[in-house]
Design a protein around this motif. Structure first.
Motif, PDB file in Angstrom:
ATOM      1  N   ILE A  11     -21.376 -28.613 -19.825  1.00 20.08           N
ATOM      2  CA  ILE A  11     -20.365 -27.663 -19.362  1.00 20.08           C
ATOM      3  C   ILE A  11     -20.930 -26.246 -19.388  1.00 20.08           C
ATOM      4  CG2 ILE A  11     -18.115 -26.611 -19.904  1.00 20.08           C
ATOM      5  CD1 ILE A  11     -17.827 -29.400 -18.706  1.00 20.08           C
ATOM      6  N   LYS A  12     -21.613 -25.907 -20.488  1.00 21.41           N
ATOM      7  CA  LYS A  12     -22.202 -24.569 -20.581  1.00 21.41           C
ATOM      8  C   LYS A  12     -23.228 -24.349 -19.468  1.00 21.41           C
ATOM      9  CE  LYS A  12     -23.372 -24.581 -24.996  1.00 21.41           C
ATOM     10  NZ  LYS A  12     -23.708 -24.191 -26.382  1.00 21.41           N
ATOM     11  N   THR A  13     -24.012 -25.358 -19.155  1.00 21.70           N
ATOM     12  CA  THR A  13     -25.002 -25.252 -18.082  1.00 21.70           C
ATOM     13  C   THR A  13     -24.333 -25.121 -16.719  1.00 21.70           C
ATOM     14  OG1 THR A  13     -26.608 -26.542 -19.346  1.00 21.70           O
ATOM     15  CG2 THR A  13     -26.957 -26.412 -16.973  1.00 21.70           C
ATOM     16  N   LEU A  14     -23.337 -25.948 -16.449  1.00 24.25           N
ATOM     17  CA  LEU A  14     -22.657 -25.928 -15.152  1.00 24.25           C
ATOM     18  C   LEU A  14     -22.028 -24.577 -14.836  1.00 24.25           C
ATOM     19  CD1 LEU A  14     -20.857 -29.397 -15.206  1.00 24.25           C
ATOM     20  CD2 LEU A  14     -22.570 -28.660 -13.554  1.00 24.25           C
ATOM     21  N   PHE A  15     -21.411 -23.961 -15.846  1.00 22.93           N
ATOM     22  CA  PHE A  15     -20.696 -22.710 -15.626  1.00 22.93           C
ATOM     23  C   PHE A  15     -21.504 -21.475 -16.006  1.00 22.93           C
ATOM     24  CE2 PHE A  15     -17.255 -25.833 -15.884  1.00 22.93           C
ATOM     25  CZ  PHE A  15     -16.554 -25.525 -14.740  1.00 22.93           C
ATOM     26  N   GLY A  16     -22.687 -21.671 -16.578  1.00 29.63           N
ATOM     27  CA  GLY A  16     -23.529 -20.542 -16.957  1.00 29.63           C
ATOM     28  C   GLY A  16     -23.029 -19.815 -18.196  1.00 29.63           C
ATOM     29  N   TRP A  17     -22.341 -20.520 -19.064  1.00 33.55           N
ATOM     30  CA  TRP A  17     -21.824 -19.930 -20.289  1.00 33.55           C
ATOM     31  C   TRP A  17     -22.844 -20.127 -21.399  1.00 33.55           C
ATOM     32  CZ3 TRP A  17     -16.657 -22.977 -19.631  1.00 33.55           C
ATOM     33  CH2 TRP A  17     -15.939 -22.429 -18.564  1.00 33.55           C
ATOM     34  N   SER A  18     -22.895 -19.170 -22.335  1.00 31.32           N
ATOM     35  CA  SER A  18     -23.918 -19.243 -23.364  1.00 31.32           C
ATOM     36  C   SER A  18     -23.419 -19.695 -24.733  1.00 31.32           C
ATOM     37  CB  SER A  18     -24.604 -17.879 -23.512  1.00 31.32           C
ATOM     38  OG  SER A  18     -23.654 -16.895 -23.847  1.00 31.32           O
ATOM     39  N   SER A  19     -22.114 -19.749 -24.939  1.00 31.39           N
ATOM     40  CA  SER A  19     -21.641 -20.097 -26.279  1.00 31.39           C
ATOM     41  C   SER A  19     -20.463 -21.063 -26.245  1.00 31.39           C
ATOM     42  CB  SER A  19     -21.233 -18.838 -27.039  1.00 31.39           C
ATOM     43  OG  SER A  19     -20.017 -18.338 -26.542  1.00 31.39           O
ATOM     44  N   ASP A  20     -20.292 -21.741 -27.383  1.00 27.98           N
ATOM     45  CA  ASP A  20     -19.150 -22.630 -27.550  1.00 27.98           C
ATOM     46  C   ASP A  20     -17.847 -21.828 -27.597  1.00 27.98           C
ATOM     47  OD1 ASP A  20     -20.914 -24.747 -27.624  1.00 27.98           O
ATOM     48  OD2 ASP A  20     -20.869 -24.960 -29.809  1.00 27.98           O
TER      49      ASP A  20
END
Length: 63
Positions: A11-20
């Motif tokens: 999910i973090k990779t798909l949306f480009g997010w860096s943290s939980d």
């Protein structure tokens, strides 16, 4: 990203997010649905997330 689930890392990779924390905030805001399977890592059914991404892409294309 094999299988029928996306993990927290996916999910973090798909949306480009860096943290939980970002994932938690997106769930609280209603943007991201709660995980289908809670645990370490959490898991989301791919079809649900793919539909969300498709909706985002469709809205972007229509704008």
């Amino acid at each position: 990203m094999k299988g029928i689930y996306y993990t927290t890392a996916d999910i973090k990779t798909l949306f480009g997010w860096s943290s939980d924390d970002t994932i938690a905030r997106r769930i609280e805001s209603g943007f991201l649905p709660s995980p289908d399977i809670r645990g370490r890592p959490n898991k989301w059914i791919k079809a649900n997330i793919d539909a969300l991404i498709e909706d985002m892409t469709t809205e972007k294309d229509e704008a």
